[in-house]
Design a protein around this motif. Structure first.
Motif, short mmCIF file in Angstrom:
data_model
loop_
_atom_site.label_atom_id
_atom_site.label_comp_id
_atom_site.label_asym_id
_atom_site.label_seq_id
_atom_site.Cartn_x
_atom_site.Cartn_y
_atom_site.Cartn_z
N ALA A 282 -1.15 2.83 -9.41
CA ALA A 282 -1.56 3.57 -8.27
C ALA A 282 -1.40 2.72 -6.81
O ALA A 282 -0.77 3.12 -5.80
CB ALA A 282 -2.74 4.49 -8.06
N TYR A 283 -2.11 1.34 -7.09
CA TYR A 283 -2.21 0.60 -5.95
C TYR A 283 -1.00 0.21 -5.62
O TYR A 283 -0.70 -0.21 -4.33
CB TYR A 283 -3.13 -0.62 -6.35
N LEU A 284 -0.32 -0.33 -6.53
CA LEU A 284 1.07 -0.93 -6.40
C LEU A 284 2.10 0.00 -5.88
O LEU A 284 2.85 -0.17 -4.77
CB LEU A 284 1.88 -1.27 -7.86
N LYS A 285 2.14 1.43 -5.86
CA LYS A 285 2.87 2.39 -5.64
C LYS A 285 2.32 2.74 -3.99
O LYS A 285 3.54 2.95 -3.35
CB LYS A 285 2.99 3.67 -6.49
N LEU B 29 3.68 6.62 -16.73
CA LEU B 29 5.04 7.29 -16.26
C LEU B 29 4.49 8.61 -15.26
O LEU B 29 4.94 8.40 -14.36
CB LEU B 29 5.93 7.86 -17.10
N GLU B 30 3.41 9.09 -15.56
CA GLU B 30 2.95 10.12 -14.48
C GLU B 30 2.39 9.21 -13.21
O GLU B 30 2.20 9.88 -12.13
CB GLU B 30 1.81 10.99 -15.19
N THR B 31 1.74 8.12 -13.58
CA THR B 31 1.11 7.37 -12.57
C THR B 31 2.01 6.97 -11.41
O THR B 31 1.60 6.42 -10.68
CB THR B 31 0.08 6.57 -13.03
N GLY B 32 3.17 6.50 -12.01
CA GLY B 32 4.20 6.06 -11.31
C GLY B 32 4.94 4.77 -11.67
O GLY B 32 5.81 4.16 -11.25
N ALA B 33 4.81 4.44 -13.01
CA ALA B 33 5.66 3.49 -13.72
C ALA B 33 7.02 3.95 -13.60
O ALA B 33 7.24 5.14 -13.87
CB ALA B 33 5.02 3.22 -15.05
N ASP B 34 7.97 3.03 -13.61
CA ASP B 34 9.35 3.52 -13.45
C ASP B 34 9.66 3.42 -14.95
O ASP B 34 10.79 4.29 -15.12
CB ASP B 34 10.28 2.37 -12.70
#
Length: 126
Positions: A74-77, A100-105
């Motif tokens: 979340a911080y990275l995104k 994946l739900e948190t934003g990993a590609d």
């Protein structure tokens, strides 16, 4: 190596992984693809690195000495939305959905093959 208008373009990759053998393996595999690979062993070191440089891709382990990679996504995104995230984990298979739900590609379960790594990296960067 990726080329732009006939010129060589080096892709920067940051590996966030605390296991020495896995770091070495990832660095060797990505280096053979002509990528510039940097490596840190903790989330705090990753934050410090990102204040100075922004790679195109982060290969992020889940279990690190100072926290979980999933919590770092979340911080990275929020701070670096253009950076692609390849999450890797060998312990928590259930981490895949959360990552994946948190934003990993994309997500790779350890152990993974050289082909799986190269295919994942290539699809993220092209």
């Amino acid at each position: 190596m990726f080329r732009t208008n006939g010129k060589k373009s080096t892709t920067k990759v940051l590996v966030v992984e605390d296991e020495g053998d896995m770091c070495l393996l990832l660095e060797l595999l990505l280096d053979t693809e002509g990528m510039e690979v940097d490596h840190v062993r903790s989330l705090s070191d990753a934050r410090e690195f990102l204040e100075k440089e922004q790679p195109s891709l982060i290969v992020l382990d889940n279990r690190l000495p100072d926290g979980l990679g999933i919590d770092f996504i979340a911080y990275l995104k929020a701070q670096y939305p253009a950076i692609k995230i390849l999450m890797i984990s060998g312990v928590d298979i259930a981490a895949k959905d959360a990552a994946l739900e948190t934003g990993a590609d994309t997500f790779l379960s350890k152990p993974f093959t050289q082909l799986q790594l190269k295919t994942s990296v290539s699809s993220l960067l092209n």
